[in-house]
Scaffold this motif. Structure first.
Motif: not given
Lengths: 339, 339
Positions: B18, B21-22, B117
């Motif tokens: 996850e 995926d970011r 991020d």
């Protein structure tokens, strides 16, 4: 250096230069870099005009312990070996040959300097013993931190061949593996839950040692590429999880033979007996063996070191994945066996 | 994912997949790797058959703080920028051009996922803004630990030229630098001892920003190589310390002009005044500017971005080193200015 150095200096007693002066001589004699350590960067040959690269960090307490519940003490050489082996395995899994690595160490000040020497020796031992004689240790970085960690970045050469990806498996291909299945997980269970290391017999010690010093089959990756493997990947997170990844990347299902898996499990009956564990769970879900999972086109002769364990079948409208004896397997179903 | 995710998920709430995926979509659009992230390793072009490689780790509390004494809060983008910039500088210092990087992140579980991020965005911003458009982020590794750290390994191309080493300076050469001297140290002093960040005027903020987001002059390294520089290195540990290294590696003395150094110090009069500090100490001893220190043969025209600051003289029987206005300088004499 402090005014009254201890007989066994610790990292906090030494300057970065003094530490590097201890380490660099230990790394000499490997490979033949165009430019080795000591300048702003190193230079390594990339004879076919491409370079394969992978990086991986091992952190104390997450990826290894210095002292295990069963009394085993990881040496610096164990940690160095494993850091090298894991990264060499990623190069192997592309069908490539390692040409060099750079190493970044984060060290708590109380780390004994001899432990760091030992880590450098472990890197070199792994490179030599696993069969990566062209791989130089070309440089690195030393820093301090509260937590010990080792990051290795390894470079490799494809020797003019295309890289073998995870995405190339096709229905009809043979699924094969090289290397161990479940041994590293058995070793980890012994380290975490087993009898004291000093009381273990040779077979159980060997499993512990395999966890601490994994043995990726480095001849097998290039051999698979030369033999025309359609897909290849490192087995680091367990057969079902990694098989699921390869199946999804290729849009196929890897259908594994139950008898081959049970035969593998039988090899682990001794540690399983000692721990009251299910050895099939180690074979299906255990990580860190660093063998290879491969697919070979139907007519291929499997290269030396590979054994067939199943076949590739169509995904039948699904995203692809892994099955055992025709029944879809849930990689997450084995998560409770994972660390 | 937990059953009741927070509005701002933390790293510990997410699986590695996850998180990746970011991150991966944020890294797209840079360079053009032969094979990008997602397989066991990446593949990057090495058009002249060689690859330059350097690695460097930034650890929270050692190399950066998330919250500084003056109230400045390092963003994920600051940390990503600095990690990229430092490594790009090492490639620059060989006269090479960056072709790719791989990034290994160790993250405490309580780290906010948006911070990660942001770190990915900072890497990309640095690569774009500093002028390394051919540099792709080709892959990496995510792990957990108690301490946040970022290891970047960067690859580069020499574009057919020989690497410019530290060891090539010869008596009669001109000593020149590209980039700032002392600005990062002034910024660090403001972060550690200065007035609250919110109260700083533009010039002082700029020094703080330069410490957090250093700006290596990436055009200057290849330009120096093309202009025939005899020696080149990254200015990361301070002019005297790095000058001493270059001098010793070349077996010469870099004799620096006092007026050029004082002129540089004068540029730092505002932060020096606020902190009651000696700006010359920043110019001579301050690290992390990530400019370039170079030597050029006597008849050379200095390439754009370089300014002469001295000349190379014989080592006169000593090991070589650095001098100011003909007087040997002790790089260690400035250690009390270091962190």
């Amino acid at each position: 250096m402090t005014d009254s150095p201890r007989l066994q200096p610790r990292v906090g007693d030494l300057s970065e230069g003094e530490l590097l002066d201890r380490i660099f001589p230990r790394l000499a004699g490997l490979g033949d870099p165009i430019l080795g350590p000591g300048d702003d960067a190193a230079v390594i040959a990339a004879p076919d005009g491409r370079v394969v690269v992978s990086t991986d960090t091992q952190t104390e307490g997450q990826d290894f312990r210095l002292l295990w519940p069963n009394g085993y003490r990881s040496s610096g050489a164990d940690v160095g070996w494993k850091a090298a082996a894991q990264n060499l395995s990623d190069i192997n899994a592309m069908g490539a040959v390692a040409t060099g690595m750079v190493v970044s160490l984060t060290l708590p000040p109380q780390t004994e300097a001899v432990w760091v020497d030992d880590l450098a020796d472990g890197l070199v031992e792994a490179i030599r013993a696993l069969g990566a004689p062209g791989c130089t240790v070309a440089g690195g970085d030393l820093g301090r931190g509260s937590e010990l960690s080792v990051t290795v970045t390894v470079l490799g050469s494809l020797e003019g061949r295309p890289p073998v990806l995870r995405s190339g498996a096709r229905p009809g291909d043979t699924v094969a593996i090289a290397g161990r299945l479940g041994t590293a997980a058995a070793g980890l269970s012994l380290l975490e839950h087993g009898p004291r290391y000093g009381d273990l017999g040779p077979a159980l010690r060997e499993a512990v040692r395999f966890h601490c010093r994994p043995w990726p089959p480095l001849a097998a990756g290039p051999a698979a590429a030369k033999a025309g493997a359609s897909a290849l990947m490192d087995l680091s997170d367990g057969l079902l999880k990694d098989g699921d990844r390869l199946g999804r990347a290729s849009g196929v299902v890897l259908d594994l033979d139950e008898p081959s898996l049970r035969a593998r499990a039988a090899l682990l009956s001794e540690p399983a007996g000692v721990l009251g564990a299910d050895p099939l769970a180690w074979v299906l879900g255990g990580g860190e063996d660093h063998g290879l999972l491969a697919a070979f086109p139907p007519a291929s002769q499997l290269p030396r070191g590979f054994a067939a364990i199943g076949s590739v079948v169509p995904a039948a409208g699904g995203p692809g994945g892994v099955a055992v004896a025709g029944r879809p397997a849930q990689p997450s179903g084995w998560d409770h066996f994972a660390r």
